[in-house]
Design an enzyme around this catalytic site. Structure first.
Site, short mmCIF file in Angstrom:
data_model
loop_
_atom_site.label_atom_id
_atom_site.label_comp_id
_atom_site.label_asym_id
_atom_site.label_seq_id
_atom_site.Cartn_x
_atom_site.Cartn_y
_atom_site.Cartn_z
N ASP A 126 0.85 -1.19 0.00
CA ASP A 126 0.00 0.00 0.00
C ASP A 126 0.88 1.23 0.00
OD1 ASP A 126 -2.42 -1.47 0.15
OD2 ASP A 126 -2.25 -1.61 2.32
N ASP A 144 -7.26 -1.33 -4.24
CA ASP A 144 -8.28 -0.99 -3.24
C ASP A 144 -9.24 0.07 -3.78
OD1 ASP A 144 -6.99 -2.73 -1.46
OD2 ASP A 144 -5.80 -1.12 -0.58
#
Length: 175
Positions: A126, A144
């Site tokens: 991330d 995401d």
């Protein structure tokens, strides 16, 4: 290829969209690792958005991140199973259902992008951090975002267009 086959015909174009999402996700994760893994975060919008690097060993919001490793395979199996269901769902959808197909393609691409990380690395990379003062949203990635946008599109379809579609189907059946 079969006669009349087109890569941009339904449902192939939606699988292509999922591949684009996977490609963007993997490319941005590679870039983020190179830029931020050992370096400082980069402020994009001061006080609101920055690029940083994080490894998520769990699911959404790091759920079960410290469970000891078995969660890698559980989340991988769930993502793979869910992706198979979405592929079948896309295949069976009517070509006119472009909004629903686009939403499913985004979800599929996001799920497979994160699955790639989970299987290859054991965690998901991330790098997008949204925050305000002391409030911080969990760090996330392109996959995401695709999953979130696709899910929102499905909710919009269900809440605002589902009844209209069902009414049109009933009206055409009565004729």
């Amino acid at each position: 290829m079969p006669r009349g086959f087109s890569l941009f015909a339904h449902p192939w174009r939606w699988y292509l969209l999922a591949l684009v999402v996977i490609g963007l996700d993997v490319a941005t994760k590679v870039w983020a690792v190179e830029q931020f893994r050992f370096g400082p975060p980069q402020q994009i919008i001061p006080g609101l958005l920055r690029f940083t690097y994080a490894e998520n060993y769990g699911a959404a919001f790091s759920f079960l991140a410290d469970a000891g490793g078995w969660q890698r395979w559980l989340f991988g199996l769930v993502a793979l199973s869910f992706s198979v269901v979405i592929c079948i769902w896309l295949w069976r959808l009517a070509p006119a259902k472009r909004w629903e197909s686009g939403a499913l393609a985004l979800i599929l691409g996001g799920a497979l992008g994160n699955l790639w990380d989970r299987v290859m690395l054991g965690y998901v990379r991330d790098f997008i951090s949204v925050y305000y003062n002391s409030w911080h949203f969990p760090v996330f990635n392109v996959a995401d975002m695709a999953i979130s946008v696709g899910a929102a599109m499905l909710v919009i379809e269900l809440l605002f267009f589902g009844e209209h579609r069902d009414k049109n189907a009933r009206d055409s059946a009565e004729v």
